[in-house]
Design an enzyme around this catalytic site. Structure first.
Site, PDB file in Angstrom:
ATOM      1  N   TYR A   1      59.142  19.061 -26.035  1.00 60.92           N
ATOM      2  CA  TYR A   1      58.530  19.008 -24.931  1.00 60.92           C
ATOM      3  C   TYR A   1      58.375  17.722 -24.279  1.00 60.92           C
ATOM      4  O   TYR A   1      58.235  17.584 -23.057  1.00 60.92           O
ATOM      5  CB  TYR A   1      56.978  19.599 -25.482  1.00 60.92           C
TER       6      TYR A   1
ATOM      7  N   PHE B   1      60.350  15.460 -24.408  1.00 55.73           N
ATOM      8  CA  PHE B   1      61.598  15.221 -23.842  1.00 55.73           C
ATOM      9  C   PHE B   1      61.728  15.825 -22.509  1.00 55.73           C
ATOM     10  O   PHE B   1      62.027  15.368 -21.387  1.00 55.73           O
ATOM     11  CB  PHE B   1      62.969  15.779 -24.709  1.00 55.73           C
ATOM     12  N   ASP B   2      61.357  17.097 -22.262  1.00 51.94           N
ATOM     13  CA  ASP B   2      61.412  17.848 -21.179  1.00 51.94           C
ATOM     14  C   ASP B   2      60.453  17.259 -19.857  1.00 51.94           C
ATOM     15  O   ASP B   2      60.798  17.199 -18.910  1.00 51.94           O
ATOM     16  CB  ASP B   2      60.831  19.343 -21.306  1.00 51.94           C
TER      17      ASP B   2
ATOM     18  N   SER C   1     100.440  19.641 -28.501  1.00 51.79           N
ATOM     19  CA  SER C   1      99.572  20.388 -29.593  1.00 51.79           C
ATOM     20  C   SER C   1     100.028  19.986 -30.854  1.00 51.79           C
ATOM     21  O   SER C   1     100.672  19.076 -31.101  1.00 51.79           O
ATOM     22  CB  SER C   1      99.752  22.009 -29.407  1.00 51.79           C
TER      23      SER C   1
ATOM     24  N   GLU D   1      91.529  15.937 -41.440  1.00 49.97           N
ATOM     25  CA  GLU D   1      90.247  16.320 -40.876  1.00 49.97           C
ATOM     26  C   GLU D   1      90.118  17.935 -40.728  1.00 49.97           C
ATOM     27  O   GLU D   1      91.224  18.819 -40.839  1.00 49.97           O
ATOM     28  CB  GLU D   1      90.686  15.834 -39.173  1.00 49.97           C
TER      29      GLU D   1
ATOM     30  N   GLU E   1      87.466  18.807 -29.307  1.00 49.21           N
ATOM     31  CA  GLU E   1      87.254  20.161 -29.254  1.00 49.21           C
ATOM     32  C   GLU E   1      85.819  20.574 -28.739  1.00 49.21           C
ATOM     33  O   GLU E   1      84.716  20.060 -29.364  1.00 49.21           O
ATOM     34  CB  GLU E   1      87.843  20.758 -30.560  1.00 49.21           C
TER      35      GLU E   1
ATOM     36  N   LYS F   1      97.005  13.672 -40.387  1.00 45.36           N
ATOM     37  CA  LYS F   1      97.627  12.908 -39.537  1.00 45.36           C
ATOM     38  C   LYS F   1      98.080  11.374 -40.206  1.00 45.36           C
ATOM     39  O   LYS F   1      97.254  11.015 -41.165  1.00 45.36           O
ATOM     40  CB  LYS F   1      96.573  12.423 -38.272  1.00 45.36           C
TER      41      LYS F   1
ATOM     42  N   LYS G   1      97.083  25.841 -41.593  1.00 49.21           N
ATOM     43  CA  LYS G   1      95.998  27.062 -40.971  1.00 49.21           C
ATOM     44  C   LYS G   1      95.819  27.935 -42.282  1.00 49.21           C
ATOM     45  O   LYS G   1      96.481  28.196 -43.021  1.00 49.21           O
ATOM     46  CB  LYS G   1      97.058  27.856 -39.964  1.00 49.21           C
TER      47      LYS G   1
ATOM     48  N   CYS H   1      81.536  62.765 -24.301  1.00 45.39           N
ATOM     49  CA  CYS H   1      80.737  61.839 -24.961  1.00 45.39           C
ATOM     50  C   CYS H   1      80.211  62.866 -26.271  1.00 45.39           C
ATOM     51  O   CYS H   1      79.829  63.958 -26.341  1.00 45.39           O
ATOM     52  CB  CYS H   1      79.239  61.582 -24.270  1.00 45.39           C
TER      53      CYS H   1
HETATM   54  S1  IVH Z   1      94.687  16.230 -32.909  1.00 42.04           S
HETATM   55  C1  IVH Z   1      98.416  14.605 -30.593  1.00 42.04           C
HETATM   56  N1  IVH Z   1      92.893  17.160 -34.527  1.00 42.04           N
HETATM   57  O1  IVH Z   1      94.453  22.125 -32.247  1.00 42.04           O
HETATM   58  C2  IVH Z   1      97.172  15.494 -31.249  1.00 42.04           C
HETATM   59  N2  IVH Z   1      93.630  18.546 -32.950  1.00 42.04           N
HETATM   60  O2  IVH Z   1      97.313  23.118 -32.021  1.00 42.04           O
HETATM   61  C3  IVH Z   1      96.790  16.665 -31.223  1.00 42.04           C
HETATM   62  N3  IVH Z   1      92.406  20.592 -32.615  1.00 42.04           N
HETATM   63  O3  IVH Z   1      95.028  21.085 -28.809  1.00 42.04           O
HETATM   64  C4  IVH Z   1      95.452  17.180 -31.462  1.00 42.04           C
HETATM   65  N4  IVH Z   1      91.066  20.211 -34.373  1.00 42.04           N
HETATM   66  O4  IVH Z   1      92.992  21.564 -29.652  1.00 42.04           O
HETATM   67  C5  IVH Z   1      93.720  17.513 -33.476  1.00 42.04           C
HETATM   68  N5  IVH Z   1      91.174  17.425 -35.820  1.00 42.04           N
HETATM   69  C6  IVH Z   1      91.876  17.882 -34.895  1.00 42.04           C
HETATM   70  C7  IVH Z   1      91.785  19.203 -34.367  1.00 42.04           C
HETATM   71  C8  IVH Z   1      92.656  19.487 -33.199  1.00 42.04           C
HETATM   72  C9  IVH Z   1      91.426  20.965 -33.547  1.00 42.04           C
HETATM   73  C10 IVH Z   1      93.193  21.678 -31.897  1.00 42.04           C
HETATM   74  C11 IVH Z   1      93.249  20.959 -30.422  1.00 42.04           C
HETATM   75  C12 IVH Z   1      95.008  21.051 -30.357  1.00 42.04           C
HETATM   76  C13 IVH Z   1      95.340  22.331 -31.237  1.00 42.04           C
HETATM   77  C14 IVH Z   1      96.714  21.830 -31.643  1.00 42.04           C
END
Ligand code: IVH
Length: 669
Positions: free
Chosen positions: A35, A37-38, A83, A113, A173, A288, A312, A406
């Protein structure tokens, strides 16, 4: 206040609001009440209204939304929007590790991650301010969705500290937490809009909405995962995310540095098991190479970096027999085919039914009764059928023929040109539609007749007491007969009639929502009530008049016109008017006055006559002040149902007067 003073005040409010916002949405450690905050936000917006030239593009007021985007402009990405290469097995990951070790010399450190399942976004910052937000698009160019993105509370509009590059882009994301997703779908189904299949679709749909105020309400969230800039400030990916966190971005807490494949597998196994506990969807993990130097050496393929890979998760799936397809009829007449399955264990629960959504899905999958089907529980809440094991198809199976009539009332079904679903058009004669409409009418957010829930409606309908919503207000004429019904008795009949009686005071906007006009949800009903004031103006409005405001689209306008072009609906409204329901907006009841000058109010609980916002507006219009927390300075608490127990305790301790909405109404009239 001079302009100079206003400028200072705006700066101060902006800074404080952003800090509270950060604490709430990024750190999840709220520092003031919603509240308060609002109220601060309101003060800022009012000042900005007075001095529009002082509005900064990164003002926290942008988060409330309001600006409408007619067309999302295409923007070329500064860095290609890549991607990730996908993998599905440990062998794939072993191969990845081998490739990486062949490609670069020395020790390798990986970062693991979560792979968030939402919509990718690139955020560009200049001198610490968010300047543009662009979707992934085709990888080379995406859509400028800046206005909508500014409403996402976990995205900083202005960065903290000073150590960031002058110009950089950070990507992440955007996603919708499960709770919000479920709530939105419930509301959509209530008003006859089709439900979103999963939170990802829902996020994508929301990001492309034209009205940013609507986007603000959808409560999207955003986690960042990669950074790009010309100046190279960091040596590693991990370091960059850690810094991004210090600048105010939301970065996952679940990021782990790993040295070996076995550590990576451990991370994967942990999250495969625990992902159900997260408040949002993930569909895998991302691995990564940490060092930027090593990333550079490894480079890219046309589509994805060679220094990263996603793993995946397998969706939990099971095979079982499809025993029968049945069809459900919703309140709006929408037909949903349901697969009745031989019970099967899946992800900790027994699944007996799964939605088949619509005729197209059945056609596409070619599912037939007797088939062995695959059932999956992915991110989605409701299990779905993903395919058929054709090898196990019984010899003489028949192709599924979608119903044409139906299942409840036998009426020929219809299907609009762009509709996925079939509908039963017999809204006046189809029992589940009639009962569904009544349930909607009496529901809490509509007429709030607690004593008239689905079971009582069912019973009164079957016994012929109520055939439509207006009949509810004639029930008092049958008091004796009602009392004779088994299990009803004097007490419950009296409760029932009192509940109905009290509902006559429900404000117009909720009556409008209660009518159940297709596509007219709570928000829209509120807007219609505010703009057109009374039911007659709404009934008489043309499509042009309705769409003259940005808030009401063509589909909704058509639906309203359509509703009132039906004679029986008009008659229904006339009857309801006769019974004394509110068909005029009463917000005006609170005329400008100084009756409440010097008084401070706390509003708590749920009310029947007024909405909480109406009460607050009425207090202010009469010169009073509204605050969020009870203190010695509070003059009155206006208490509704379910007032917070803490507030009550405090009020009693401090001897603050507690009044109800009726007493308050007397004060201002
Ligand atoms: S890194 C060059 N990290 O997955 C780096 N992507 O299929 C590219 N995604 O387009 C992305 N979690 O939308 C990265 N921890 C994460 C991610 C992530 C979800 C999505 C993202 C990307 C797609 C790739």
């Amino acid at each position: 206040m001079t302009k100079e003073e206003a400028k200072k005040k705006i700066e101060k409010l902006s800074k404080e609001l952003e800090e509270h916002n950060y604490k709430y949405y990024v750190l999840a450690q709220p520092s003031i009440s919603d509240y308060d905050f609002d109220m601060m936000m309101k003060e800022l917006i009012e000042l900005e209204k007075k001095y529009p030239e002082l509005i900064s593009p990164d003002s926290p007021s942008q988060r409330v939304g309001g600006a409408v985007t007619k067309e999302f402009l295409a923007v070329k990405h500064d860095y290609p929007f890549l991607s990730l290469d996908n993998s599905y097995s440990r062998e794939d990951l072993e191969d990845f590790d081998t490739r990486v070790r062949k490609g670069v010399a020395g020790d390798i450190e990986y970062v693991c991650e979560l792979k968030y399942d939402g919509v990718a976004i690139g955020l560009k910052y200049e001198r610490g301010s968010l300047v543009q937000a662009v979707t992934r698009g085709d990888g080379e160019q995406g859509d400028d969705v800046t206005t909508n993105v500014k409403t996402i509370r976990s995205i900083p509009l202005k960065l903290k500290g000073k150590e960031f590059p002058e110009k950089f882009e950070i990507r992440g994301e955007i996603f919708m937490p499960h709770k919000i997703f479920e709530q939105i779908n419930k509301e959509r189904e209530e008003v006859g809009d089709s439900a979103f299949a999963n939170p990802r679709n829902s996020s994508a749909g929301t990001l492309k909405m034209q009205d940013s105020a609507e986007v603000a309400k959808r409560k999207l969230d955003c986690i960042m995962y990669v950074m790009y800039s010309k100046e190279q400030l960091f040596k590693s990916h991990y370091e960059s995310l850690k810094e991004a966190k210090n600048w105010g971005f939301k970065v996952s807490d679940y990021i782990v540095k790993c040295k070996s494949l076995s550590e990576i597998f451990e991370f994967i196994d942990y999250w495969d098991e625990h992902r159900k506990k997260l408040a949002f969807d993930i569909d895998g993990v991302v691995i990564k190479v940490n060092s930027y130097d090593q990333q550079k050496v490894l480079g890219f393929t046309a589509k994805s970096p060679r220094w990263a890979i996603s793993y995946k998760f397998k969706a939990e799936s099971a095979a079982t027999i499809l025993e029968e397809i049945t069809y459900q009829v919703g309140r709006t007449g929408a037909i949903t085919p349901v697969a009745n399955l031989k019970p099967v264990h899946l992800g900790g629960t027994t699944v007996k039914r799964a939605s088949l959504h619509n005729a197209d899905i059945i056609e596409k999958l070619d599912v037939r009764v007797g088939d062995t089907v695959f059932v999956e529980k992915g991110g989605e809440i409701i299990p779905k059928i993903t395919g058929v094991d054709l090898k196990k198809r019984p010899e003489h199976s028949h192709k599924t023929k979608y119903i044409s009539k139906c299942p409840e009332c036998g009426t020929e079904l219809v299907r609009g040109e762009e509709e996925a679903k079939h509908y039963c058009p017999n809204e006046w004669g189809c029992p589940p539609q009639i009962k569904g409409n009544m349930e909607h009418f009496t529901s809490r957010r509509a007429m709030n007749i607690d004593s008239l829930g689905s079971e009582t409606i069912e019973m009164l309908y079957e016994k012929g007491f109520i055939k439509n919503i207006a009949d509810i207000y004639e029930l008092h004429k049958h008091k004796k007969e009602l009392q004779e019904i088994e299990r009803m008795g004097e007490k419950s009949v009296s409760n029932l009639l009192t509940g109905i009686e009290e509902s006559r005071q429900v404000p117009f906007e909720r009556v409008l929502y209660a009518l159940g006009i297709r596509h007219v949800g709570e928000t829209l009903a509120k807007k219609l009530a505010r703009q057109l004031r009374d039911i007659d103006s709404i009934m008489e409005a043309t499509e042009e008049q309705l769409t003259a405001t940005n808030d009401i689209g063509e589909q909704v306008a058509k639906s309203i016109i359509n509703y009132f072009s039906e004679k029986r609906n008009k008659e229904l409204v006339e009857r309801l008017k006769k019974y004394g329901l509110q068909f005029e907006s009463n917000v005006e009841q609170a005329k400008q006055s100084t009756k409440l000058e010097g008084l401070t109010f706390v509003v708590s609980g749920v009310f029947t006559k007024f909405s909480r916002d109406d009460l607050k507006a009425a207090i202010e219009q009469n010169g009073g002040k509204v605050v969020g927390t009870v203190s010695g300075k509070t003059s009155y608490i206006i208490a509704g149902e379910n007032m917070g127990p803490e507030k009550l305790k405090k009020a009693e301790k401090l001897n603050v007067k507690i009044i109800d909405e009726n007493a308050f109404e007397k004060m201002i009239t």
